[in-house]
Design a protein around this motif. Structure first.
Motif, PDB file in Angstrom:
ATOM      1  N   GLY A  50       1.102   6.510  -6.964  1.00  0.00           N
ATOM      2  CA  GLY A  50      -0.160   7.395  -7.175  1.00  0.00           C
ATOM      3  C   GLY A  50       0.169   8.684  -7.364  1.00  0.00           C
ATOM      4  N   LYS A  51      -0.658   9.392  -8.186  1.00  0.00           N
ATOM      5  CA  LYS A  51      -0.745  10.720  -8.654  1.00  0.00           C
ATOM      6  C   LYS A  51      -2.043  11.383  -8.514  1.00  0.00           C
ATOM      7  CE  LYS A  51       3.121  10.337 -12.368  1.00  0.00           C
ATOM      8  NZ  LYS A  51       3.430  10.762 -13.770  1.00  0.00           N
ATOM      9  N   ILE A  77      12.529  -1.724  -1.832  1.00  0.00           N
ATOM     10  CA  ILE A  77      12.059  -1.134  -2.982  1.00  0.00           C
ATOM     11  C   ILE A  77      11.389   0.305  -2.298  1.00  0.00           C
ATOM     12  CG2 ILE A  77      10.227  -0.812  -4.760  1.00  0.00           C
ATOM     13  CD1 ILE A  77      10.734  -3.510  -5.195  1.00  0.00           C
ATOM     14  N   ALA A  78      10.528   0.220  -1.247  1.00  0.00           N
ATOM     15  CA  ALA A  78       9.719   1.258  -0.857  1.00  0.00           C
ATOM     16  C   ALA A  78      10.873   2.168  -0.060  1.00  0.00           C
ATOM     17  CB  ALA A  78       8.737   0.793   0.109  1.00  0.00           C
ATOM     18  N   LEU A  79      11.614   1.766   0.756  1.00  0.00           N
ATOM     19  CA  LEU A  79      12.774   2.579   1.203  1.00  0.00           C
ATOM     20  C   LEU A  79      13.469   3.200   0.293  1.00  0.00           C
ATOM     21  CD1 LEU A  79      13.891   3.313   4.096  1.00  0.00           C
ATOM     22  CD2 LEU A  79      15.540   1.588   3.989  1.00  0.00           C
ATOM     23  N   TRP A  80      13.908   2.532  -0.821  1.00  0.00           N
ATOM     24  CA  TRP A  80      14.720   3.364  -1.676  1.00  0.00           C
ATOM     25  C   TRP A  80      13.974   4.444  -2.508  1.00  0.00           C
ATOM     26  CZ3 TRP A  80      13.751   3.744  -7.321  1.00  0.00           C
ATOM     27  CH2 TRP A  80      14.826   4.172  -7.726  1.00  0.00           C
ATOM     28  N   GLY A  86       0.813  -1.161   0.122  1.00  0.00           N
ATOM     29  CA  GLY A  86       0.095  -0.064   0.057  1.00  0.00           C
ATOM     30  C   GLY A  86       0.810   1.372  -0.042  1.00  0.00           C
ATOM     31  N   PHE A  87       2.009   1.383   0.849  1.00  0.00           N
ATOM     32  CA  PHE A  87       2.903   2.414   0.639  1.00  0.00           C
ATOM     33  C   PHE A  87       3.456   2.607  -0.727  1.00  0.00           C
ATOM     34  CE2 PHE A  87       6.759   4.709   1.416  1.00  0.00           C
ATOM     35  CZ  PHE A  87       6.416   5.571   2.602  1.00  0.00           C
ATOM     36  N   ILE A  88       3.759   1.695  -1.385  1.00  0.00           N
ATOM     37  CA  ILE A  88       4.495   1.513  -2.711  1.00  0.00           C
ATOM     38  C   ILE A  88       3.395   2.350  -3.620  1.00  0.00           C
ATOM     39  CG2 ILE A  88       5.251   0.572  -4.521  1.00  0.00           C
ATOM     40  CD1 ILE A  88       6.713  -1.369  -2.852  1.00  0.00           C
TER      41      ILE A  88
END
Length: 257
Positions: free
Chosen positions: A165-166, A244-247, A158-160
Motif C-alpha cells: 500500500g502507498k 514472500i512477506a519476509l523477503w 494483511g502484512f503484505i
C-alpha cells in the motif's frame, strides 16, 4: 541478538500491538460483535427458519462456524494491514528496521498481534452465538488448530497488503474487492453441494472455502471437501505467504514507498 533479547523484543512488539487494539476496543472489538449479531438474527432466525435443515443441521447451526471464521479472517487481516501501514506512514517502521531486531521477529510480532485480535473477536462472536443456538464441538483440537492457522494466514496477508500500500485507501481495496467476496462465496452461508458441478469446481479455487469447511467439520463433523487436503492447503498458503512477506521486508519492498 541472543535468544533472551529476541524473546523480549518479540514480546514487546506483540504487547504493543495488543494494547493498540484493546485501547480502542469500541472501534475494534465491539462493531464485529454487533455485525455478527445481525447476521445471527437475520440469516439464522428469520431466513433460517424458512430454509430448514442443511447437511442434516438447522441452518443456524450450519452458519455459526462460518460466521465465526469470517470474523477471525477480517479482523486478523485488517489489524495487521492498518497497524503496519500506520507505522510505515509515520516512519516508525524504519526505526525497527535499523535496530538489531531480526526481520523475522518484526514480521512475527505483527502477525501475532493480528492473530490476537482475530481470535479475540472470534471468541466474542462464539459467545454471542450461544444466545441463538447450542454449540457442540465434535473435534475440539482440530477446531482450535484450524482457527489459529487461519488467523495466522490472514495476518500475513494483511502484512503484505500494508507493504504494498502507498496510501491509506490502498489497505481497504483488498478487503473490499477481494476478501469480502471470497468470504461470502466460501461456503459461509451454504453448502457447495447445492451448486451445479461446474460451480463446485470453481468454488474449489477459493482458499477460504477450505478454512470454513475444516472449521465447520471441527464443530459439526461435516465438510464439503476432504479435511486432510484442506489442512495441507492452509499450511502451504501460510508457508508461501510468510516467505514472500519476509523477503519483501528484508529487501525493503514497500518500506520507502
Amino acid at each position: 541478538m541472543n535468544p533472551r533479547q529476541i524473546a523480549i523484543a518479540l514480546w514487546t512488539l506483540v504487547h504493543k500491538e495488543v494494547k493498540r487494539f484493546t485501547r480502542i476496543w469500541p472501534q475494534t472489538l465491539l462493531p464485529p460483535s454487533i455485525t455478527m449479531t445481525m447476521y445471527f438474527i437475520i440469516f439464522g432466525n428469520l431466513i433460517g427458519s424458512r430454509i430448514g435443515e442443511m447437511d442434516g443441521y438447522t441452518y443456524m447451526d450450519f452458519i455459526v462456524p462460518g460466521l465465526i471464521m469470517m470474523a477471525v479472517i477480517t479482523n486478523s487481516y485488517s489489524n495487521v494491514a492498518s497497524s503496519f501501514f500506520s507505522n510505515k506512514f509515520q516512519r516508525s517502521i524504519e526505526e525497527m528496521m535499523v535496530s538489531p531486531m531480526p526481520n523475522w521477529v518484526i514480521l512475527t510480532g505483527f502477525i501475532l498481534g493480528g492473530m490476537a485480535r482475530g481470535l479475540g473477536v472470534g471468541l466474542i462472536v462464539t459467545v454471542v452465538s450461544l444466545f441463538f443456538t447450542r454449540i457442540e464441538v465434535a473435534h475440539p483440537l482440530l477446531t482450535v488448530f484450524v482457527v489459529v492457522l487461519t488467523a495466522a494466514l490472514f495476518a500475513i496477508g494483511g502484512f503484505i497488503n500494508a507493504l504494498l500500500g502507498k496510501k491509506f485507501d490502498d489497505i481497504s481495496i483488498v478487503p473490499t474487492f477481494v476478501l469480502t467476496p471470497l468470504t461470502y462465496l466460501g461456503g459461509v452461508f451454504y453448502s457447495i453441494s447445492l451448486l451445479p458441478t461446474f460451480w463446485q469446481g470453481v468454488s474449489m479455487l477459493n482458499p477460504i472455502l477450505y478454512m470454513v469447511n475444516v472449521f465447520r467439520y471441527g464443530f459439526l463433523g461435516v465438510s464439503d471437501i476432504p479435511v486432510g487436503w484442506a489442512l495441507a492447503a492452509i499450511l502451504a498458503f501460510i508457508t508461501v505467504l510468510f516467505g514472500i512477506a519476509l523477503w519483501m521486508l528484508e529487501n525493503g519492498k514497500g518500506i520507502r514507498s
